[in-house]
Structure formats: structure tokens, C-alpha cells
Design a protein around this motif. Structure first.
Motif, PDB file in Angstrom:
ATOM      1  N   ILE A   1       0.840  -1.205   0.000  1.00 31.74           N
ATOM      2  CA  ILE A   1       0.000   0.000   0.000  1.00 31.74           C
ATOM      3  C   ILE A   1       0.874   1.253   0.000  1.00 31.74           C
ATOM      4  O   ILE A   1       0.580   2.222  -0.699  1.00 31.74           O
ATOM      5  N   LYS A   2       1.967   1.235   0.767  1.00 30.75           N
ATOM      6  CA  LYS A   2       2.862   2.398   0.811  1.00 30.75           C
ATOM      7  C   LYS A   2       3.516   2.630  -0.556  1.00 30.75           C
ATOM      8  O   LYS A   2       3.617   3.767  -1.015  1.00 30.75           O
ATOM      9  N   PHE A   3       3.946   1.540  -1.207  1.00 31.05           N
ATOM     10  CA  PHE A   3       4.511   1.671  -2.544  1.00 31.05           C
ATOM     11  C   PHE A   3       3.468   2.219  -3.521  1.00 31.05           C
ATOM     12  O   PHE A   3       3.761   3.109  -4.317  1.00 31.05           O
ATOM     13  N   GLN A   4       2.248   1.695  -3.462  1.00 34.74           N
ATOM     14  CA  GLN A   4       1.198   2.152  -4.370  1.00 34.74           C
ATOM     15  C   GLN A   4       0.894   3.627  -4.178  1.00 34.74           C
ATOM     16  O   GLN A   4       0.766   4.369  -5.149  1.00 34.74           O
ATOM     17  N   LYS A   5       0.776   4.065  -2.936  1.00 35.60           N
ATOM     18  CA  LYS A   5       0.483   5.481  -2.669  1.00 35.60           C
ATOM     19  C   LYS A   5       1.598   6.385  -3.174  1.00 35.60           C
ATOM     20  O   LYS A   5       1.339   7.436  -3.759  1.00 35.60           O
ATOM     21  N   LEU A   6       2.833   5.972  -2.939  1.00 35.31           N
ATOM     22  CA  LEU A   6       3.971   6.763  -3.413  1.00 35.31           C
ATOM     23  C   LEU A   6       3.975   6.846  -4.932  1.00 35.31           C
ATOM     24  O   LEU A   6       4.069   7.933  -5.508  1.00 35.31           O
ATOM     25  N   LEU A   7       3.857   5.716  -5.600  1.00 32.54           N
ATOM     26  CA  LEU A   7       3.934   5.697  -7.066  1.00 32.54           C
ATOM     27  C   LEU A   7       2.756   6.411  -7.719  1.00 32.54           C
ATOM     28  O   LEU A   7       2.918   7.025  -8.771  1.00 32.54           O
ATOM     29  N   LYS A   8       1.578   6.367  -7.106  1.00 29.52           N
ATOM     30  CA  LYS A   8       0.417   7.063  -7.671  1.00 29.52           C
ATOM     31  C   LYS A   8       0.595   8.586  -7.651  1.00 29.52           C
ATOM     32  O   LYS A   8      -0.055   9.288  -8.411  1.00 29.52           O
ATOM     33  N   ARG A   9       1.476   9.088  -6.798  1.00 27.90           N
ATOM     34  CA  ARG A   9       1.753  10.534  -6.782  1.00 27.90           C
ATOM     35  C   ARG A   9       2.532  10.962  -8.011  1.00 27.90           C
ATOM     36  O   ARG A   9       2.500  12.127  -8.409  1.00 27.90           O
ATOM     37  N   TYR A  10       3.248  10.032  -8.632  1.00 28.58           N
ATOM     38  CA  TYR A  10       4.101  10.345  -9.776  1.00 28.58           C
ATOM     39  C   TYR A  10       3.645   9.714 -11.091  1.00 28.58           C
ATOM     40  O   TYR A  10       3.848  10.290 -12.151  1.00 28.58           O
ATOM     41  N   LEU A  11       3.074   8.487 -11.019  1.00 29.19           N
ATOM     42  CA  LEU A  11       2.802   7.690 -12.217  1.00 29.19           C
ATOM     43  C   LEU A  11       1.377   7.157 -12.202  1.00 29.19           C
ATOM     44  O   LEU A  11       0.669   7.286 -11.203  1.00 29.19           O
ATOM     45  N   TYR A  12       0.970   6.523 -13.300  1.00 27.49           N
ATOM     46  CA  TYR A  12      -0.354   5.937 -13.430  1.00 27.49           C
ATOM     47  C   TYR A  12      -0.267   4.423 -13.264  1.00 27.49           C
ATOM     48  O   TYR A  12       0.633   3.787 -13.815  1.00 27.49           O
ATOM     49  N   PRO A  13      -1.207   3.833 -12.511  1.00 28.13           N
ATOM     50  CA  PRO A  13      -1.161   2.378 -12.330  1.00 28.13           C
ATOM     51  C   PRO A  13      -1.556   1.630 -13.602  1.00 28.13           C
ATOM     52  O   PRO A  13      -2.509   2.001 -14.276  1.00 28.13           O
ATOM     53  N   ILE A  14      -0.801   0.578 -13.904  1.00 29.51           N
ATOM     54  CA  ILE A  14      -1.088  -0.295 -15.034  1.00 29.51           C
ATOM     55  C   ILE A  14      -1.598  -1.634 -14.500  1.00 29.51           C
ATOM     56  O   ILE A  14      -2.563  -2.182 -14.990  1.00 29.51           O
ATOM     57  N   GLN A  15      -0.910  -2.163 -13.507  1.00 22.39           N
ATOM     58  CA  GLN A  15      -1.322  -3.335 -12.748  1.00 22.39           C
ATOM     59  C   GLN A  15      -1.045  -3.023 -11.289  1.00 22.39           C
ATOM     60  O   GLN A  15      -0.581  -1.937 -10.964  1.00 22.39           O
ATOM     61  N   LYS A  16      -1.289  -3.985 -10.400  1.00 25.63           N
ATOM     62  CA  LYS A  16      -1.109  -3.716  -8.968  1.00 25.63           C
ATOM     63  C   LYS A  16       0.298  -3.234  -8.636  1.00 25.63           C
ATOM     64  O   LYS A  16       0.476  -2.378  -7.783  1.00 25.63           O
ATOM     65  N   SER A  17       1.297  -3.773  -9.288  1.00 27.15           N
ATOM     66  CA  SER A  17       2.667  -3.387  -8.951  1.00 27.15           C
ATOM     67  C   SER A  17       3.433  -2.823 -10.138  1.00 27.15           C
ATOM     68  O   SER A  17       4.663  -2.784 -10.127  1.00 27.15           O
ATOM     69  N   VAL A  18       2.725  -2.342 -11.147  1.00 29.29           N
ATOM     70  CA  VAL A  18       3.352  -1.766 -12.344  1.00 29.29           C
ATOM     71  C   VAL A  18       2.735  -0.392 -12.601  1.00 29.29           C
ATOM     72  O   VAL A  18       1.520  -0.248 -12.653  1.00 29.29           O
ATOM     73  N   PHE A  19       3.605   0.605 -12.763  1.00 26.54           N
ATOM     74  CA  PHE A  19       3.168   1.981 -12.988  1.00 26.54           C
ATOM     75  C   PHE A  19       3.955   2.567 -14.148  1.00 26.54           C
ATOM     76  O   PHE A  19       5.095   2.179 -14.397  1.00 26.54           O
ATOM     77  N   GLN A  20       3.343   3.515 -14.847  1.00 31.43           N
ATOM     78  CA  GLN A  20       4.045   4.196 -15.931  1.00 31.43           C
ATOM     79  C   GLN A  20       3.599   5.643 -16.011  1.00 31.43           C
ATOM     80  O   GLN A  20       2.557   6.013 -15.504  1.00 31.43           O
TER      81      GLN A  20
END
Length: 87
Positions: free
Chosen positions: A15-34
Motif C-alpha cells: 500500500i505504501k509503494f502504491q500510494k507513493l507511485l500514484k503521486r508520480y505515475l499511473y497504475p497499469i497493474q497492482k505493482s506496475v506503474f508508468q
């Protein structure tokens, strides 16, 4: 610059990784962002990922400044026998 980020972390930290990455990138899958970041934003993201990561976590960053070249960086645990094939 175009960024793809993937992570493999302990379930309590996902959850911490997801919240951090969503501030910068768009989610593609649960653990993949672009997404697209400036070099300064990319530097901040890497610093925050390093702070959040433990030695058991794996974070992969793939980035390109154009549509021809692709670079990658790993943070945390290195995967054995990992091959990446990109044409």
C-alpha cells in the motif's frame, strides 16, 4: 522522460509503494506503474523509493528519454538469473 516502475515488496508495504507511485505515475497493474516525469521528478521518486525500500524489496525502473533507447535501474534485492530482452 518516459518511466515504467515495477516493484516486489512485502505485503504490508505494498500500500505504501502504491500510494507513493500514484503521486508520480499511473497504475497499469497492482505493482506496475508508468508515466512521464521531468528529470527532477524522477530523481525525487528514486530517492523516495530508496527510503521506503528494504533489502528484501525489489524495485525496477525502466526509463527512456526518447522512443529509441531504454535504460533500467534496480533498487533493493537483485533477482538471480534475470534476463531482459528488448529489441
Amino acid at each position: 522522460m518516459n518511466i515504467i516502475c515495477m516493484y516486489d515488496a512485502e505485503s504490508k508495504k505494498c500500500i505504501k509503494f502504491q500510494k507513493l507511485l500514484k503521486r508520480y505515475l499511473y497504475p497499469i497493474q497492482k505493482s506496475v506503474f508508468q508515466g512521464t516525469l521531468t528529470p527532477a521528478q524522477f530523481k525525487r521518486l528514486k530517492a523516495e523509493l530508496k527510503d521506503l525500500s528494504s533489502p528484501k524489496d525489489s524495485v525496477y525502473l525502466f526509463y527512456t528519454y526518447n522512443d529509441k533507447d531504454l535504460y533500467s535501474e534496480e533498487i533493493g534485492k537483485k533477482q538471480k538469473n534475470r534476463r531482459i530482452i528488448i529489441d
